[in-house]
Structures are given as C-alpha cells and as structure tokens.
Design a protein around this motif. Structure first.
Motif, PDB file in Angstrom:
ATOM      1  N   ALA A 162      28.576  25.991 -10.819  1.00  0.00           N
ATOM      2  CA  ALA A 162      27.418  26.426 -11.608  1.00  0.00           C
ATOM      3  C   ALA A 162      27.779  27.714 -12.338  1.00  0.00           C
ATOM      4  O   ALA A 162      28.699  28.426 -11.948  1.00  0.00           O
ATOM      5  CB  ALA A 162      26.212  26.656 -10.700  1.00  0.00           C
ATOM      6  N   ASP A 163      27.058  28.000 -13.414  1.00  0.00           N
ATOM      7  CA  ASP A 163      27.270  29.260 -14.126  1.00  0.00           C
ATOM      8  C   ASP A 163      26.556  30.368 -13.371  1.00  0.00           C
ATOM      9  O   ASP A 163      25.324  30.384 -13.293  1.00  0.00           O
ATOM     10  CB  ASP A 163      26.721  29.159 -15.553  1.00  0.00           C
ATOM     11  CG  ASP A 163      27.580  28.276 -16.449  1.00  0.00           C
ATOM     12  OD1 ASP A 163      28.781  28.170 -16.171  1.00  0.00           O
ATOM     13  OD2 ASP A 163      27.036  27.692 -17.409  1.00  0.00           O
ATOM     14  N   VAL A 164      27.324  31.294 -12.794  1.00  0.00           N
ATOM     15  CA  VAL A 164      26.717  32.352 -11.985  1.00  0.00           C
ATOM     16  C   VAL A 164      27.243  33.719 -12.380  1.00  0.00           C
ATOM     17  O   VAL A 164      28.302  33.844 -13.012  1.00  0.00           O
ATOM     18  CB  VAL A 164      26.969  32.132 -10.471  1.00  0.00           C
ATOM     19  CG1 VAL A 164      26.428  30.791 -10.008  1.00  0.00           C
ATOM     20  CG2 VAL A 164      28.447  32.272 -10.125  1.00  0.00           C
ATOM     21  N   VAL A 202      35.470  47.202  -4.422  1.00  0.00           N
ATOM     22  CA  VAL A 202      35.657  46.599  -5.741  1.00  0.00           C
ATOM     23  C   VAL A 202      36.318  45.235  -5.585  1.00  0.00           C
ATOM     24  O   VAL A 202      37.400  45.116  -5.007  1.00  0.00           O
ATOM     25  CB  VAL A 202      36.512  47.499  -6.651  1.00  0.00           C
ATOM     26  CG1 VAL A 202      36.773  46.803  -7.991  1.00  0.00           C
ATOM     27  CG2 VAL A 202      35.828  48.840  -6.876  1.00  0.00           C
ATOM     28  N   ILE A 203      35.631  44.203  -6.097  1.00  0.00           N
ATOM     29  CA  ILE A 203      36.192  42.853  -6.110  1.00  0.00           C
ATOM     30  C   ILE A 203      36.883  42.675  -7.455  1.00  0.00           C
ATOM     31  O   ILE A 203      36.237  42.765  -8.501  1.00  0.00           O
ATOM     32  CB  ILE A 203      35.092  41.789  -5.929  1.00  0.00           C
ATOM     33  CG1 ILE A 203      34.351  42.012  -4.606  1.00  0.00           C
ATOM     34  CG2 ILE A 203      35.688  40.384  -5.985  1.00  0.00           C
ATOM     35  CD1 ILE A 203      33.162  41.095  -4.394  1.00  0.00           C
ATOM     36  N   PRO A 204      38.185  42.453  -7.476  1.00  0.00           N
ATOM     37  CA  PRO A 204      38.923  42.400  -8.747  1.00  0.00           C
ATOM     38  C   PRO A 204      38.449  41.288  -9.673  1.00  0.00           C
ATOM     39  O   PRO A 204      37.964  40.241  -9.227  1.00  0.00           O
ATOM     40  CB  PRO A 204      40.372  42.151  -8.293  1.00  0.00           C
ATOM     41  CG  PRO A 204      40.411  42.558  -6.861  1.00  0.00           C
ATOM     42  CD  PRO A 204      39.058  42.260  -6.307  1.00  0.00           C
ATOM     43  N   ALA A 205      38.607  41.524 -10.971  1.00  0.00           N
ATOM     44  CA  ALA A 205      38.298  40.496 -11.966  1.00  0.00           C
ATOM     45  C   ALA A 205      39.144  39.259 -11.683  1.00  0.00           C
ATOM     46  O   ALA A 205      40.295  39.358 -11.237  1.00  0.00           O
ATOM     47  CB  ALA A 205      38.593  41.024 -13.374  1.00  0.00           C
ATOM     48  N   GLY A 206      38.556  38.093 -11.918  1.00  0.00           N
ATOM     49  CA  GLY A 206      39.281  36.845 -11.709  1.00  0.00           C
ATOM     50  C   GLY A 206      39.231  36.324 -10.289  1.00  0.00           C
ATOM     51  O   GLY A 206      39.815  35.274  -9.996  1.00  0.00           O
ATOM     52  N   THR A 207      38.554  37.045  -9.399  1.00  0.00           N
ATOM     53  CA  THR A 207      38.441  36.574  -8.018  1.00  0.00           C
ATOM     54  C   THR A 207      37.652  35.262  -7.984  1.00  0.00           C
ATOM     55  O   THR A 207      37.990  34.338  -7.235  1.00  0.00           O
ATOM     56  CB  THR A 207      37.770  37.625  -7.129  1.00  0.00           C
ATOM     57  OG1 THR A 207      38.580  38.806  -7.103  1.00  0.00           O
ATOM     58  CG2 THR A 207      37.571  37.119  -5.707  1.00  0.00           C
ATOM     59  N   GLN A 244      34.822  35.016 -13.811  1.00  0.00           N
ATOM     60  CA  GLN A 244      34.528  36.431 -13.546  1.00  0.00           C
ATOM     61  C   GLN A 244      35.469  37.294 -14.373  1.00  0.00           C
ATOM     62  O   GLN A 244      36.615  37.521 -13.992  1.00  0.00           O
ATOM     63  CB  GLN A 244      34.675  36.750 -12.061  1.00  0.00           C
ATOM     64  CG  GLN A 244      34.378  38.205 -11.718  1.00  0.00           C
ATOM     65  CD  GLN A 244      35.055  38.660 -10.437  1.00  0.00           C
ATOM     66  OE1 GLN A 244      35.365  37.846  -9.561  1.00  0.00           O
ATOM     67  NE2 GLN A 244      35.297  39.956 -10.322  1.00  0.00           N
ATOM     68  N   ALA A 245      34.970  37.794 -15.502  1.00  0.00           N
ATOM     69  CA  ALA A 245      35.829  38.498 -16.452  1.00  0.00           C
ATOM     70  C   ALA A 245      36.072  39.959 -16.087  1.00  0.00           C
ATOM     71  O   ALA A 245      37.071  40.546 -16.509  1.00  0.00           O
ATOM     72  CB  ALA A 245      35.219  38.416 -17.852  1.00  0.00           C
ATOM     73  N   SER A 246      35.166  40.563 -15.324  1.00  0.00           N
ATOM     74  CA  SER A 246      35.314  41.983 -14.990  1.00  0.00           C
ATOM     75  C   SER A 246      35.152  42.196 -13.493  1.00  0.00           C
ATOM     76  O   SER A 246      34.654  41.318 -12.779  1.00  0.00           O
ATOM     77  CB  SER A 246      34.292  42.830 -15.755  1.00  0.00           C
ATOM     78  OG  SER A 246      32.974  42.386 -15.486  1.00  0.00           O
TER      79      SER A 246
END
Length: 319
Positions: A209-211, A230-235, A239-241
C-alpha cells in the motif's frame, strides 16, 4: 611394566584432550521473547552467528520467553550460562525493587551485568498516503490503530497525549495483527507499531500500500524522553528520506556468575560477526558503538576487557 605405563599415558592424554575440548566449548542459554516474534528470530540469528563466528566453540540455545520482566526475574535461579535481553530501565527497576519488581526484590539482581546492545524497539507511526496525513497534527480526526497491551500501544497513546491529540483521534478496535489489511481496505488511516527496523509489518504495509512513516521533530523527540533514532532512507519501499523517531534500547545481559573468559568470547564474537549479521537481517545494522551509551549500570568484566581492547567509548558508571 612398559605396557602399563604406556596405557596410563594414553589414558591421561585422552583425558586431557577431552578436558580441553570441554573447556573450549561454551554453552549458553539465550532467553529473549515469544516464539514467532522478531526478537525470537534475532535470537536464532545470533545463535547461528555465535556458532559460525567461534568455529563451534560457542553453542547458544534459544529459549522462548513471555517477556523482559520474566527474563530479569529468572536471574534469581539461573547460573553462569544464562544470557537474557531486556530494556536497561527494567534492570534498574529490579535493582531498586520498583515497578513490576516491587515486593519481589532479590540480592541477585545486583549481580546483573551487560554484554552488548541488540536492535532497539523503534516507534513507527504508519499512515496511508490516501489519508493526507504528513505530520502528527494531521492525525486529528483520523482513525488510528494502537493495538493493546504492547509497548508500542502504550507509547503511542502517550505520544498522542504529549502532542495535544488526546481525544482528537479515533482509536480503532482492531488487532494489530490485522493492521495492514485494515489500512489497505480503508478501515483505518494508520497504525502504530514498535519493533526493530525494518519492522516486518511496516515492510508489508509499504510493499502492498502507499504509506508514509511519520517523522518526529526534535522538540517532539525531547518531549518523549526516549532515545532519538534515525531510520535511513530506503529502509522501506518508496521511502525517499530518513525517518526521525524514538526507540527503547534493548541489551543482552548476564550475571557475575558467568566467568570472565566466556563473557569476553561472547562479546568479541558478537561484534566480530555483526557485519555478517547485518547482511543476513537488516535490523542488526541499527546496532553500532553509539548504542553503548544506552547501557545503564555495569558491564561484565569479561565484556569490559573486550571493549577496552577495541577502544569502545565507555562511561565511568559502566566500568
């Protein structure tokens, strides 16, 4: 005479070989969480890493647990082969006879010592993009699933109060296990979950789903009095940031009943194999030297020897 002497020598040599093998092998019971949970899976991964990283010298048996309080309580009856996981605050509560340990004090709680940090319980506020929610203020008037009885549910409810949303968000009466399905069919606008990142249910939600996973501002993090994470981008998918959130540290502990050499080898093997652990399961990537600061109280002398040799940053209280 010669034959008797020869046989005695062979017997002695065999006995020494057996003794050396017995001394070389370290057997550990690792108690973490309920079977099927992410933390139980971490225990299985850690057991495999310990065995391979020590060439079979460290054998870890993973034992199911009903939770961190039980893990701490069992130190009263366990021996030097016992390793367990719990948030550091619970160890402090046990030593002070507070919270769930009130009236259940034991002098053995004073013997608890830390070994190494493991992935933290990380807060995730997941909302559908269709809801239009981009920050916590946007949750007003929305339907949110908190779940029941878990750390994530209690923490999520606390944050709603801290951020001025108490009574302004409709709380869904749906089990957390049904969160992704409920989000996809529009039954809820979002859900709250706590788990080491990447959290399996968030991975599923992001893939199907889009979240959006909401970030906290620095002021909001400070209000929670939890550890900034901080959860890194791409996790997660799309997730772009990076995501700024909070977490509850979790640490692997033992007691002073464990001998120094065993604690040294356990700790050294953990850090030596952490890179390969992170390749196997990404939640181990969140464990680094910075998490050493979350350890409250003393570190086991054997583990301390490793940290001093490896140049890890330690506080006076940890030593």
């Amino acid at each position: 005479m010669f034959k008797s002497t020869l046989m005695a020598g062979i017997t002695l040599a065999a006995g020494l070989a057996i003794a050396t093998t017995a001394q070389a092998e370290t057997r550990i019971t690792y108690k973490s969480a309920k079977a099927g949970s992410s933390y139980y899976q971490m225990g299985v991964e850690l057991a495999e890493a310990m065995k391979s990283g020590s060439s079979g010298d460290i054998i870890v048996t993973v034992e199911e647990s009903q939770g961190s309080v039980q893990n701490v309580m069992e130190t009263r009856a366990r021996g030097g082969d016992y390793v367990f996981t719990t948030p550091p605050a619970l160890v402090g509560a046990a030593k002070g006879g507070k919270g769930p340990f009130e009236g259940k004090e034991s002098p053995k709680f004073a013997n608890i010592r830390a070994l190494f940090p493991i992935p933290s319980l990380t807060m995730h506020f997941v909302v559908s993009k269709a809801s239009g929610v981009e920050d916590f203020a946007g949750l007003e008037g929305k339907t949110l699933l908190l779940g029941k009885g878990s750390f994530g549910a209690r923490e999520g409810e606390k944050y709603l109060g801290l951020f001025g949303l108490e009574g302004k968000v409709k709380l869904a009466e749906v089990e957390l296990s049904n969160a992704v399905a409920a989000l996809k069919n529009g039954q809820i606008d979002g859900f709250v979950t706590a788990g080491s990142w990447p959290a399996p249910n968030v991975v599923e939600a992001a893939a199907s789903a889009d979240v959006t996973v909401l970030s906290l501002s620095d002021d909001q993090v400070a209000e929670t009095k939890r550890t900034r994470t901080v959860i890194p981008a791409g996790t997660y998918s799309e997730q772009a940031s990076e995501i700024v959130t909070t977490s509850l540290p979790v640490v692997a502990y033992t007691t002073t009943a464990m001998d120094d050499e065993a604690a040294y080898q356990l700790t050294k093997t953990f850090w030596d194999t952490k890179a390969s652990l992170s390749e196997t399961a990404r939640w181990w990537a969140g464990v680094d030297k910075d998490l050493m600061g979350t350890i409250q109280g003393k570190i086991h002398p054997g583990a301390l020897r490793y940290y001093q040799e490896a140049g890890f940053p330690l506080t006076d209280a940890q030593q």
